[in-house]
Enzyme design. Structure first.
Site, PDB file in Angstrom:
ATOM      1  N   LYS A 184      86.027  46.088  50.275  1.00 19.95           N
ATOM      2  CA  LYS A 184      87.153  46.882  50.768  1.00 19.95           C
ATOM      3  C   LYS A 184      86.986  47.246  52.244  1.00 19.95           C
ATOM      4  CE  LYS A 184      86.576  49.922  47.414  1.00 19.95           C
ATOM      5  NZ  LYS A 184      85.577  49.257  46.546  1.00 19.95           N
ATOM      6  N   THR A 185      85.794  47.691  52.601  1.00 19.72           N
ATOM      7  CA  THR A 185      85.535  48.068  53.994  1.00 19.72           C
ATOM      8  C   THR A 185      85.616  46.854  54.912  1.00 19.72           C
ATOM      9  OG1 THR A 185      84.101  49.877  53.255  1.00 19.72           O
ATOM     10  CG2 THR A 185      83.907  49.198  55.550  1.00 19.72           C
ATOM     11  N   ASP A 239      87.908  55.992  52.914  1.00 18.56           N
ATOM     12  CA  ASP A 239      87.208  55.586  51.698  1.00 18.56           C
ATOM     13  C   ASP A 239      87.280  56.728  50.683  1.00 18.56           C
ATOM     14  OD1 ASP A 239      85.798  53.930  50.056  1.00 18.56           O
ATOM     15  OD2 ASP A 239      83.899  54.083  51.131  1.00 18.56           O
ATOM     16  N   THR A 271      87.620  53.414  44.151  1.00 16.16           N
ATOM     17  CA  THR A 271      87.078  52.758  42.962  1.00 16.16           C
ATOM     18  C   THR A 271      87.828  53.220  41.712  1.00 16.16           C
ATOM     19  OG1 THR A 271      85.429  54.520  42.770  1.00 16.16           O
ATOM     20  CG2 THR A 271      84.764  52.528  43.955  1.00 16.16           C
ATOM     21  N   ARG A 307      77.723  43.131  47.903  1.00 15.96           N
ATOM     22  CA  ARG A 307      76.759  44.110  48.421  1.00 15.96           C
ATOM     23  C   ARG A 307      75.426  44.017  47.691  1.00 15.96           C
ATOM     24  NH1 ARG A 307      78.836  49.987  48.166  1.00 15.96           N
ATOM     25  NH2 ARG A 307      80.144  49.257  49.879  1.00 15.96           N
TER      26      ARG A 307
END
Length: 341
Positions: free
Chosen positions: A74-75, A119, A168, A227
């Protein structure tokens, strides 16, 4: 009293994350373009079209909501969008914006086409959300000056910015806020093939020699999440430098992942403890999330956001109206006897 430009800048800096302090290696692994970004094909296609159309209109992209598991990209997508608009991105998190003044400081320091990335946007409080509505729809900011009967309101014009929210837990975002996003995209777990490509790319960027079979082995245990894949690559690299010749081979990967207690499906010690607690203490369930959290000494949000999505994806866990239940596949994986209820 109206804040000076210096006060506003200091306040903004206190609630915007300092991306310069981010791990240098982590920054180098972030994709810079959609071509670099592996996976999420449909999301990339849609965003590319919308960005190109906005560019032809000389307009900013409509607000974007991205949701999915942690570490899914997402980032990275938010940064790519900002780069495509040749704009600055300011990054913060829902819990960091505790007062309307914090949000005002952020918004009034934006320029046209800038990106504000929030976020954990589901953790914004109601007051902040209500202030955000006019900012998102009309690019206006209502400020209350003074208190009590003498209070006055002032409406400020804002530049045409793009808000990108990441979460999330999309279900916790209120309907009024959700409807103000022009684009809503879900980011899914990645295939092992895509994760292998991500691992290979990361190793190239970090100058880590790796065999193709080892990249596939690490991918299989990366929980379908970039990640986690990048984190495992770094840990396996450390093992290769100490116990090998610096090259990540299949044997080195197996030994390193075994030392980290990550099994063939990517489950770590906490995953297995959650499932064993569910099976051994609660006869496989159903059991409520709060009870399971207390029994495992984990936070409810951590279980729901970090561990459950992958266990559900594997078919090891079921959510029912009465609570969580372990499936026969979980018993089989943990080699525990399954008793029909």
């Amino acid at each position: 009293m109206i804040e000076s430009s210096k006060d506003k800048l200091e306040k903004t800096e206190s609630i915007v994350r300092d991306t310069q302090k981010e791990d240098t290696a982590e920054q180098s692994l972030r994709p810079k373009t959609f071509d670099d970004f592996i996976g999420q094909k449909k999301v990339k296609e849609n965003l590319s079209i919308c960005l190109e159309a906005a560019s032809k209109r000389d307009d900013s992209l409509e607000h974007v909501l991205l949701y999915g598991s942690p570490g899914i990209g997402k980032t990275s997508l938010a940064n790519i969008i900002a780069r495509k608009q040749s704009a600055t991105i300011k990054t913060t998190a829902g819990p960091a914006i505790s007062r309307a003044g914090d949000l005002a400081a952020l918004l009034t320091n934006l320029n046209d086409k800038d990106v504000l990335f929030i976020d954990e946007i589901h953790r914004l409080n109601t007051t902040i959300e209500e202030t955000l509505y006019a900012a998102m729809e009309d690019y206006k900011l209502d400020i209350i000056l003074g208190k009590g009967p003498s209070a006055n309101s002032m409406r400020l014009d804002l530049p045409k910015f793009t808000l990108i929210g990441a979460t999330t837990r999309a279900g916790l975002i209120s309907a009024p806020l959700r409807t103000r996003f022009g684009h809503v995209y879900r980011l899914d777990f990645y295939t092992n093939e895509d994760i292998t490509k991500i691992i290979t790319r990361s190793c190239t960027l970090l100058d880590i020699p790796i065999k193709e079979s080892a990249a596939k082995k690490i991918a299989e245990r990366s929980r379908k999440t970039p990640r986690i894949a990048n984190r495992l690559v770094k840990r396996v690299r450390d093992y290769a430098e100490v116990h090998g010749e610096g090259i990540i081979t299949n044997d080195i990967a197996n030994k390193a992942l075994g030392l980290l207690e990550i099994d063939t499906l990517g489950l770590d010690e906490t995953d297995r403890r959650l499932l064993k607690t569910l099976i051994e203490k609660f006869s496989g369930g159903p059991v409520g999330l709060s009870t399971l959290a207390h029994a495992t000494s984990e936070e409810e949000e951590t279980i729901a956001d970090v561990y459950e999505p992958y266990l559900l994806q594997l078919g090891f866990l079921e959510r029912t109206t009465k609570g969580r239940m372990a499936t026969p596949r979980a018993y089989e994986h943990l080699k525990l006897p399954f008793l029909e209820k």
